[in-house]
Design a protein around this motif. Structure first.
Motif, mmCIF file in Angstrom:
data_model
loop_
_atom_site.group_PDB
_atom_site.id
_atom_site.type_symbol
_atom_site.label_atom_id
_atom_site.label_comp_id
_atom_site.label_asym_id
_atom_site.label_seq_id
_atom_site.Cartn_x
_atom_site.Cartn_y
_atom_site.Cartn_z
ATOM 1 N N ALA A 56 10.906 8.524 -11.431
ATOM 2 C CA ALA A 56 10.220 7.272 -11.758
ATOM 3 C C ALA A 56 10.588 6.781 -13.148
ATOM 4 O O ALA A 56 10.685 5.569 -13.393
ATOM 5 C CB ALA A 56 8.709 7.467 -11.648
ATOM 6 N N ARG A 57 10.812 7.708 -14.079
ATOM 7 C CA ARG A 57 11.149 7.319 -15.450
ATOM 8 C C ARG A 57 12.615 6.912 -15.582
ATOM 9 O O ARG A 57 12.968 6.155 -16.470
ATOM 10 C CB ARG A 57 10.827 8.469 -16.404
ATOM 11 N N LYS A 58 13.468 7.430 -14.709
ATOM 12 C CA LYS A 58 14.901 7.189 -14.843
ATOM 13 C C LYS A 58 15.427 6.118 -13.907
ATOM 14 O O LYS A 58 16.503 5.565 -14.130
ATOM 15 C CB LYS A 58 15.663 8.501 -14.592
ATOM 16 N N VAL A 59 14.681 5.811 -12.814
ATOM 17 C CA VAL A 59 15.156 4.833 -11.824
ATOM 18 C C VAL A 59 14.137 3.697 -11.756
ATOM 19 O O VAL A 59 13.067 3.853 -11.164
ATOM 20 C CB VAL A 59 15.335 5.480 -10.438
ATOM 21 N N PRO A 60 14.423 2.537 -12.337
ATOM 22 C CA PRO A 60 13.425 1.461 -12.422
ATOM 23 C C PRO A 60 13.170 0.720 -11.107
ATOM 24 O O PRO A 60 12.083 0.191 -10.909
ATOM 25 C CB PRO A 60 14.019 0.514 -13.470
ATOM 26 N N ASP A 61 14.162 0.673 -10.213
ATOM 27 C CA ASP A 61 14.008 -0.099 -8.971
ATOM 28 C C ASP A 61 13.347 0.772 -7.909
ATOM 29 O O ASP A 61 14.006 1.410 -7.076
ATOM 30 C CB ASP A 61 15.370 -0.612 -8.492
ATOM 31 N N ARG A 62 12.006 0.764 -7.939
ATOM 32 C CA ARG A 62 11.207 1.698 -7.146
ATOM 33 C C ARG A 62 11.359 1.484 -5.652
ATOM 34 O O ARG A 62 11.587 2.423 -4.893
ATOM 35 C CB ARG A 62 9.748 1.536 -7.559
ATOM 36 N N ALA A 63 11.225 0.243 -5.207
ATOM 37 C CA ALA A 63 11.306 -0.033 -3.778
ATOM 38 C C ALA A 63 12.701 0.275 -3.250
ATOM 39 O O ALA A 63 12.852 0.840 -2.158
ATOM 40 C CB ALA A 63 10.933 -1.484 -3.490
ATOM 41 N N ALA A 64 13.721 -0.073 -4.013
ATOM 42 C CA ALA A 64 15.099 0.193 -3.584
ATOM 43 C C ALA A 64 15.317 1.681 -3.375
ATOM 44 O O ALA A 64 15.961 2.100 -2.401
ATOM 45 C CB ALA A 64 16.079 -0.349 -4.618
ATOM 46 N N LEU A 65 14.760 2.499 -4.273
ATOM 47 C CA LEU A 65 14.896 3.950 -4.144
ATOM 48 C C LEU A 65 14.169 4.458 -2.904
ATOM 49 O O LEU A 65 14.712 5.262 -2.134
ATOM 50 C CB LEU A 65 14.357 4.640 -5.395
ATOM 51 N N VAL A 162 1.720 -3.472 6.779
ATOM 52 C CA VAL A 162 1.801 -2.247 5.978
ATOM 53 C C VAL A 162 0.979 -2.485 4.721
ATOM 54 O O VAL A 162 1.051 -3.575 4.134
ATOM 55 C CB VAL A 162 3.256 -1.908 5.608
ATOM 56 N N THR A 163 0.188 -1.497 4.304
ATOM 57 C CA THR A 163 -0.648 -1.668 3.114
ATOM 58 C C THR A 163 -0.457 -0.516 2.140
ATOM 59 O O THR A 163 -0.275 0.637 2.542
ATOM 60 C CB THR A 163 -2.144 -1.775 3.488
ATOM 61 N N PHE A 164 -0.498 -0.856 0.852
ATOM 62 C CA PHE A 164 -0.446 0.128 -0.228
ATOM 63 C C PHE A 164 -1.609 -0.142 -1.184
ATOM 64 O O PHE A 164 -1.962 -1.296 -1.444
ATOM 65 C CB PHE A 164 0.870 0.036 -0.997
ATOM 66 N N GLN A 165 -2.180 0.926 -1.735
ATOM 67 C CA GLN A 165 -3.313 0.769 -2.644
ATOM 68 C C GLN A 165 -2.888 0.307 -4.038
ATOM 69 O O GLN A 165 -3.651 -0.363 -4.721
ATOM 70 C CB GLN A 165 -4.065 2.097 -2.769
ATOM 71 N N HIS A 166 -1.689 0.676 -4.449
ATOM 72 C CA HIS A 166 -1.265 0.381 -5.816
ATOM 73 C C HIS A 166 -0.674 -1.026 -5.915
ATOM 74 O O HIS A 166 -0.532 -1.730 -4.924
ATOM 75 C CB HIS A 166 -0.240 1.417 -6.267
ATOM 76 N N GLN A 167 -0.316 -1.395 -7.133
ATOM 77 C CA GLN A 167 0.257 -2.716 -7.369
ATOM 78 C C GLN A 167 1.743 -2.722 -7.015
ATOM 79 O O GLN A 167 2.403 -1.688 -7.044
ATOM 80 C CB GLN A 167 0.047 -3.127 -8.824
ATOM 81 N N PRO A 168 2.301 -3.885 -6.679
ATOM 82 C CA PRO A 168 3.681 -3.942 -6.187
ATOM 83 C C PRO A 168 4.710 -3.669 -7.281
ATOM 84 O O PRO A 168 4.507 -4.016 -8.446
ATOM 85 C CB PRO A 168 3.813 -5.382 -5.675
ATOM 86 N N PRO A 169 5.845 -3.049 -6.920
ATOM 87 C CA PRO A 169 6.964 -2.939 -7.854
ATOM 88 C C PRO A 169 7.676 -4.277 -7.960
ATOM 89 O O PRO A 169 7.409 -5.194 -7.168
ATOM 90 C CB PRO A 169 7.860 -1.888 -7.183
ATOM 91 N N ARG A 170 8.593 -4.373 -8.877
ATOM 92 C CA ARG A 170 9.257 -5.665 -9.088
ATOM 93 C C ARG A 170 10.171 -6.048 -7.926
ATOM 94 O O ARG A 170 10.464 -7.228 -7.726
ATOM 95 C CB ARG A 170 10.055 -5.628 -10.386
ATOM 96 N N ASP A 171 10.601 -5.060 -7.138
ATOM 97 C CA ASP A 171 11.478 -5.349 -5.999
ATOM 98 C C ASP A 171 10.743 -5.129 -4.674
ATOM 99 O O ASP A 171 11.323 -4.682 -3.685
ATOM 100 C CB ASP A 171 12.748 -4.495 -6.062
ATOM 101 N N GLU A 182 4.401 -8.231 7.175
ATOM 102 C CA GLU A 182 3.724 -8.435 5.896
ATOM 103 C C GLU A 182 3.387 -7.084 5.256
ATOM 104 O O GLU A 182 2.911 -6.161 5.927
ATOM 105 C CB GLU A 182 2.435 -9.235 6.101
ATOM 106 N N VAL A 183 3.647 -6.969 3.960
ATOM 107 C CA VAL A 183 3.317 -5.769 3.194
ATOM 108 C C VAL A 183 2.338 -6.170 2.098
ATOM 109 O O VAL A 183 2.642 -7.030 1.270
ATOM 110 C CB VAL A 183 4.571 -5.119 2.586
ATOM 111 N N LYS A 184 1.146 -5.568 2.106
ATOM 112 C CA LYS A 184 0.095 -5.930 1.160
ATOM 113 C C LYS A 184 -0.082 -4.813 0.136
ATOM 114 O O LYS A 184 -0.095 -3.628 0.486
ATOM 115 C CB LYS A 184 -1.230 -6.157 1.895
#
Length: 334
Positions: A56-65, A162-171, A182-184
């Motif tokens: 998480a600290r080394k790879v900024p594009d979370r969704a892509a990973l 699809v739902t996630f509790q946390h806030q969205p990544p930039r990608d 839809e992804v919430k």
């Protein structure tokens, strides 16, 4: 002790551009970033989330990973569970097997099948883990689960949402491209909602006889995994017995089991555990079980799990699950 199949950790490390050796060394090129301990093909959940935190600290594009990891995962590498899912008659059968036997891959998360009208919500609960990498558990986990379904189904499966509790990544848009729906974010629970019609989508290899044969093997594997050393089991039972009087001291539990504190500590360490870990697991498991009973007040659950104040229980529960007890209970009724 919560643990994760090293195969899962290796796929994730590979998607991030790292490598994880069979003896547990996380490498970036020739540099060793972390050395984990591998036992029976698994690493501890703590080590797994430390790997996720480094990523998480080394790879900024979370969704892509997460998407790369999900698409790279070969379900055939998951042993008997993969075969049983492929042999299931339809998506509904695959969901049932994943929910019941996923602990054979990792027992740091748990999957539930919750009815929502005529649909089914595949919900993920995080049971162990902390730190920056925790966000990958629902994102990468649910993405990989969906891609696994896609590998065995005879035709394309599109969830309702699809739902996630946390806030969205930039990608975050990459998740909608992957799932096709839809992804919430900022939702009450992490999971995938499937329509009743999608549950009947047949698998490429649906085979009832083979499915029955394989699930018997999975049941045997599950029982073996659940079998705790007798000292671990009796320790948790003793902690549970006295929790309503407050969290017991290690010395008191050791005495009740006829052991010195030094011997008790050493024998738990031999089983890869500690008194503090078992106390946390016991409190968490009791709390999560009681929250399913809506007649139990939160103050009563706090008392019965050894907390002197509900606020302390709330903080501990949020540390365990990243949710408040009230939000967790609400998510059970989605």
């Amino acid at each position: 002790m919560s643990s994760v199949s090293i195969i899962i950790a290796q796929y994730f490390a590979g998607a991030a551009g790292f490598s994880l050796t069979t003896d547990g060394a996380l490498l970036q090129g020739d540099e060793t970033l972390l050395q984990t301990t591998v036992e029976r093909g698994r690493i501890s959940a703590q080590d797994h989330y430390e790997i996720l935190g480094l990523v998480a600290r080394k790879v900024p594009d979370r969704a892509a990973l997460s998407v790369r990891y999900a698409k790279s995962l070969d379900i055939n590498k998951l042993g008997t569970l993969a075969l049983a899912c492929k042999a299931a008659p339809n998506l509904g059968g695959v969901l049932q097997r994943m929910a019941r036997y996923h602990s054979l891959i990792t027992n740091s998360v748990r999957y539930h099948l919750d009815p929502v009208g005529r649909s089914i919500f595949l919900r993920q609960d995080i049971l162990a883990g902390s730190g920056h990498g925790l966000v990958f558990s629902p994102e990468a986990g649910l993405s990989a689960m969906y891609c696994a379904f896609d590998q065995v189904a005879a035709k394309k499966i599109t969830p309702q949402s699809v739902t996630f509790q946390h806030q969205p990544p930039r990608d975050a848009h990459l998740f909608e491209e992957l799932f096709g729906c839809e992804v919430k974010f900022g939702a009450a629970a992490d999971g995938i909602l499937f329509s009743q019609d999608s549950l009947t989508i047949e698998n490429k290899l649906g085979d009832f006889a083979l499915s029955e044969f394989l699930t018997k093997h999975l049941e045997a594997e599950l029982e073996q995994l659940k079998a705790e050393p007798s000292l671990v089991r009796t320790t948790k039972e003793e902690i549970a017995r006295v929790l309503s009087e407050g969290l017991p001291k290690m010395a008191d539990v050791a005495r009740s089991l006829g052991l010195s504190v030094r011997s008790f500590h050493r024998r738990l360490a031999d089983h890869g555990s500690s008194f503090q870990t078992l106390a946390e697991e016991t409190r968490r498991d009791i709390a999560m079980s009681m929250l399913r009973d809506e007649t139990c007040a939160l103050s009563e659950i706090a008392f019965l799990t050894g907390f002197s104040e509900q606020s302390a229980f709330n903080r501990a529960f949020k540390r365990w699950t990243k949710q408040t007890p009230a939000n967790y209970r609400k998510s059970l009724s989605l």
